[in-house]
Design a protein around this motif. Structure first.
Motif, PDB file in Angstrom:
ATOM      1  N   ALA A   1       0.831  -1.218   0.000  1.00 56.40           N
ATOM      2  CA  ALA A   1       0.000   0.000   0.000  1.00 56.40           C
ATOM      3  C   ALA A   1       0.862   1.264   0.000  1.00 56.40           C
ATOM      4  CB  ALA A   1      -0.930   0.004   1.209  1.00 56.40           C
ATOM      5  N   GLN A   2       2.007   1.222   0.705  1.00 55.56           N
ATOM      6  CA  GLN A   2       2.896   2.394   0.752  1.00 55.56           C
ATOM      7  C   GLN A   2       3.490   2.682  -0.625  1.00 55.56           C
ATOM      8  OE1 GLN A   2       5.011   0.597   4.352  1.00 55.56           O
ATOM      9  NE2 GLN A   2       5.593   2.740   4.530  1.00 55.56           N
ATOM     10  N   VAL A   3       3.951   1.621  -1.286  1.00 47.77           N
ATOM     11  CA  VAL A   3       4.556   1.783  -2.613  1.00 47.77           C
ATOM     12  C   VAL A   3       3.489   2.220  -3.614  1.00 47.77           C
ATOM     13  CG1 VAL A   3       5.828   0.629  -4.464  1.00 47.77           C
ATOM     14  CG2 VAL A   3       6.306   0.054  -2.082  1.00 47.77           C
ATOM     15  N   GLU A   4       2.315   1.623  -3.491  1.00 51.26           N
ATOM     16  CA  GLU A   4       1.201   1.943  -4.390  1.00 51.26           C
ATOM     17  C   GLU A   4       0.835   3.428  -4.287  1.00 51.26           C
ATOM     18  OE1 GLU A   4      -2.381  -1.026  -5.631  1.00 51.26           O
ATOM     19  OE2 GLU A   4      -2.339  -0.384  -3.552  1.00 51.26           O
ATOM     20  N   ARG A   5       0.847   3.945  -3.054  1.00 47.55           N
ATOM     21  CA  ARG A   5       0.519   5.363  -2.844  1.00 47.55           C
ATOM     22  C   ARG A   5       1.559   6.259  -3.516  1.00 47.55           C
ATOM     23  NH1 ARG A   5       1.120   6.184   2.759  1.00 47.55           N
ATOM     24  NH2 ARG A   5       3.136   7.141   2.329  1.00 47.55           N
ATOM     25  N   GLU A   6       2.850   5.926  -3.330  1.00 46.47           N
ATOM     26  CA  GLU A   6       3.924   6.720  -3.937  1.00 46.47           C
ATOM     27  C   GLU A   6       3.819   6.699  -5.460  1.00 46.47           C
ATOM     28  OE1 GLU A   6       8.834   7.061  -3.984  1.00 46.47           O
ATOM     29  OE2 GLU A   6       7.886   5.547  -2.726  1.00 46.47           O
ATOM     30  N   VAL A   7       3.569   5.517  -6.022  1.00 49.55           N
ATOM     31  CA  VAL A   7       3.469   5.371  -7.481  1.00 49.55           C
ATOM     32  C   VAL A   7       2.265   6.147  -8.015  1.00 49.55           C
ATOM     33  CG1 VAL A   7       2.979   3.702  -9.330  1.00 49.55           C
ATOM     34  CG2 VAL A   7       4.720   3.191  -7.602  1.00 49.55           C
ATOM     35  N   ALA A   8       1.129   6.044  -7.317  1.00 47.97           N
ATOM     36  CA  ALA A   8      -0.089   6.747  -7.755  1.00 47.97           C
ATOM     37  C   ALA A   8       0.151   8.255  -7.799  1.00 47.97           C
ATOM     38  CB  ALA A   8      -1.250   6.417  -6.820  1.00 47.97           C
ATOM     39  N   ILE A   9       0.900   8.769  -6.812  1.00 48.58           N
ATOM     40  CA  ILE A   9       1.206  10.206  -6.779  1.00 48.58           C
ATOM     41  C   ILE A   9       2.166  10.567  -7.912  1.00 48.58           C
ATOM     42  CG2 ILE A   9       2.479  11.959  -5.453  1.00 48.58           C
ATOM     43  CD1 ILE A   9       1.058  10.839  -2.933  1.00 48.58           C
ATOM     44  N   LEU A  10       3.247   9.791  -8.069  1.00 48.39           N
ATOM     45  CA  LEU A  10       4.238  10.099  -9.114  1.00 48.39           C
ATOM     46  C   LEU A  10       3.612  10.088 -10.508  1.00 48.39           C
ATOM     47  CD1 LEU A  10       7.375   8.145  -7.829  1.00 48.39           C
ATOM     48  CD2 LEU A  10       7.212  10.616  -8.162  1.00 48.39           C
ATOM     49  N   ARG A  11       2.650   9.192 -10.726  1.00 54.99           N
ATOM     50  CA  ARG A  11       2.017   9.097 -12.053  1.00 54.99           C
ATOM     51  C   ARG A  11       1.202  10.339 -12.404  1.00 54.99           C
ATOM     52  NH1 ARG A  11       0.708   2.638 -12.034  1.00 54.99           N
ATOM     53  NH2 ARG A  11       2.427   2.076 -13.427  1.00 54.99           N
ATOM     54  N   GLN A  12       0.809  11.110 -11.398  1.00 56.13           N
ATOM     55  CA  GLN A  12       0.018  12.330 -11.649  1.00 56.13           C
ATOM     56  C   GLN A  12       0.894  13.533 -11.978  1.00 56.13           C
ATOM     57  OE1 GLN A  12      -2.800  13.300  -8.448  1.00 56.13           O
ATOM     58  NE2 GLN A  12      -2.501  11.233  -7.700  1.00 56.13           N
ATOM     59  N   LEU A  13       2.212  13.394 -11.775  1.00 58.83           N
ATOM     60  CA  LEU A  13       3.079  14.571 -11.785  1.00 58.83           C
ATOM     61  C   LEU A  13       3.867  14.710 -13.080  1.00 58.83           C
ATOM     62  CD1 LEU A  13       4.457  14.206  -8.135  1.00 58.83           C
ATOM     63  CD2 LEU A  13       2.428  15.456  -8.910  1.00 58.83           C
ATOM     64  N   ASP A  14       3.890  15.922 -13.592  1.00 62.39           N
ATOM     65  CA  ASP A  14       4.683  16.228 -14.782  1.00 62.39           C
ATOM     66  C   ASP A  14       5.111  17.689 -14.683  1.00 62.39           C
ATOM     67  OD1 ASP A  14       5.890  16.347 -17.214  1.00 62.39           O
ATOM     68  OD2 ASP A  14       4.041  16.329 -18.396  1.00 62.39           O
TER      69      ASP A  14
END
Length: 256
Positions: free
Chosen positions: A39-52
């Motif tokens: 869940a921790q990794v999933e949260r980090e990945v979900a956030i990074l995918r939104q960022l540009d």
């Protein structure tokens, strides 16, 4: 290299492009203390995918198995802002403003998307290249970052003692203002090479933060402009709602 992972340089065969591969060990079972929960990794990945954004590290790809997750990230080669400061001891106001403008634009972008980083410190700010006149910076490590949803209170005791805000220590709700306190601390360090709340022990550091106990030491700040000190004062405010926002910082006369 972090608590639960290592970073290695890798190359994409199809394009020849180099990236940073962050290998993150996963927790084998609930009772294990080694590794991260999915869940921790999933949260980090979900956030990074939104960022540009040019001042935020980009996620390129992701591979996972039961034992580990590999994040394929933009390769950033200029080292940490922490090391850059350590070499110079302190920066001129012009240099500090150049770095802070970029940090603030990245943070403003995050906050506009209701994301708080919650671990801003010179070790999590990287230089794209080192020996250039005006290095571009990138904010990295979104392991503690959180989406701030309306009506949802988020509290956490995570972070690095020198940089955390009073509300973290007091286990009160966190917000985008929590990041702004950290930017106040980073600014103080950029201009002096000193940490404003550093005590002999972590407990003393935390006590200094809760008391809001800091001063501009004459030996390091005698040449510093009043505008720079005003900028810091408007961020190192105990009440989160009274701190400047990233947008307000960008129009502060010292930065502007």
């Amino acid at each position: 290299s972090g608590h639960f992972g290592v970073v290695k340089r890798c190359r994409e065969r199809s394009t020849g492009t180099f990236y940073a591969a962050k290998f993150v060990k996963m927790r084998r079972c609930r009772s294990s203390r080694l590794g991260l929960e999915w869940a921790q990794v999933e949260r980090e990945v979900a956030i990074l995918r939104q960022l540009d954004h040019p001042n935020i590290m980009r996620l390129h790809d992701l591979f996972s198995s039961r034992a580990e997750v590999v994040l394929i990230l933009e390769l950033i080669g200029g080292g940490e802002l922490f090391d850059f400061i350590a070499e110079k001891e302190m920066l001129s106001e012009e240099e500090a403003i150049e770095f802070l403008g970029q940090i603030l634009r990245g943070v403003e972008y995050l906050h506009a998307r209701r994301i708080a980083h919650l671990d801003l410190k010179p070790e999590n700010i990287m230089l794209q290249e080192k020996d250039v006149p005006k290095p571009r910076i990138k904010i990295i490590d979104f392991g503690l970052a959180q989406r701030l949803d309306d009506g949802v209170t988020f509290k956490s005791l995570c972070g690095t003692p020198q940089y955390i805000a009073p509300e973290v220590i007091n286990y009160e709700p966190l917000s985008s203002a929590t990041d702004m306190w950290s930017i106040g601390v980073i600014t103080y360090i950029l201009l002096s090479g000193l940490s404003p709340f550093q005590g002999e022990t972590d407990a003393e550091t935390l006590s200094n933060i809760v008391a809001g106990d800091y001063e501009f030491e004459e030996r390091c700040f005698s040449q510093t402009s009043e505008m720079a000190k005003d900028f810091i004062r408007q961020l190192l405010v105990k009440e989160p709602g009274q701190r400047m926002t990233a947008t307000e910082c960008l129009v502060h006369p010292w930065i502007k």
